[in-house]
Design a protein around this motif. Sequence first.
Motif: not given
Length: 342
Positions: A292-309
Amino acid sequence: MRVLVSAIEPSANLHLRYILNEWKIENGKWKIEGVFDRNLGEPIVDSNEFNVMGFFDVIPKINLAKKTINKLAEMSKNVDKVLLIDAPSFNLRLAKKIKEINPKIEIIYYILPKVWAWKRGRIREVNKYIDKKAYIFPFEREFWSDGIYVGNPLLDEIKEFRDREIKNKVAFLPGSRKSEIKNLMPIFKELAKKIDKEKVLVIPSIYKGKIEKIYGNVSEFEICFDTKRALLNSDFAYICSGTATLEAAIIGVPFVLMYKTRWIEYLIAKSLVKLNYVGLANIIFERENLGEFHKEYLQSFDINELLKDYKNNNLEEFREKSKKLREILKFGSSKNVAKLLF
């Protein structure tokens, strides 16, 4: 030389600009006719008329598309060659119509249908109506054995790469379609409130006078109208699915892909597209067995997870992946496509 061009998408017109530059250098005498951005010449229909996204957004443009295809087919009688760029739903219908009334004209198709994702039946259509097939990802050789790998247009358009310097900026790219922007901006604004760095919002130049109307209150962000500059000057990026994700991958900027659409459209697409990933860099890496090159988020998003990335990203790791990606793609495509027209 007169070339009939069908470039109905913004990205196609960007790629066309580079081809014309090469063409002018090589030949000096050329004329394009057809559908393209008005900034590149005098089209019979400005390509911006087709700037839509989504299954339902396309419906109002059907009559325009039919009329344009008929007109372009007639115009093919008075040109030397035909160049189609991407947009298979439109361009395959156009190719068929052209061959019906002008079977001897040579048709070059640049950026072939993504049959590796869906609609493999298009392979038969391309083989029937297209004379020269120019593909832009090395793995497409599997589907176009008699085609030509011309390189990837982004290697023409991107000449600078992310260095190790800390930029203290995070870029937000909500896409170019109004539906994409509407779906992602609330998430981006929530993320921006929790990030203690400069936030850069990338906006297409066509929206310069409509920012508040389309994006709402953007006082939290620095505005940038240049995707590549924003990416080069950022430590991390949140990017709507699309070409910008491949740009970030080539430049070497850590990022995550985010995408949200109407659920009915998502479910339709999911039932038709049989891929493990949406991002082009991920698709390329998977084909090369590189993970995998990068993470993908489709349709639903967890703000804390996105901040962690963002907080845990590894610039050096992304830089190495970026170098490998550029090795796979090898070279730009504009010069090779220009040569196909002679």
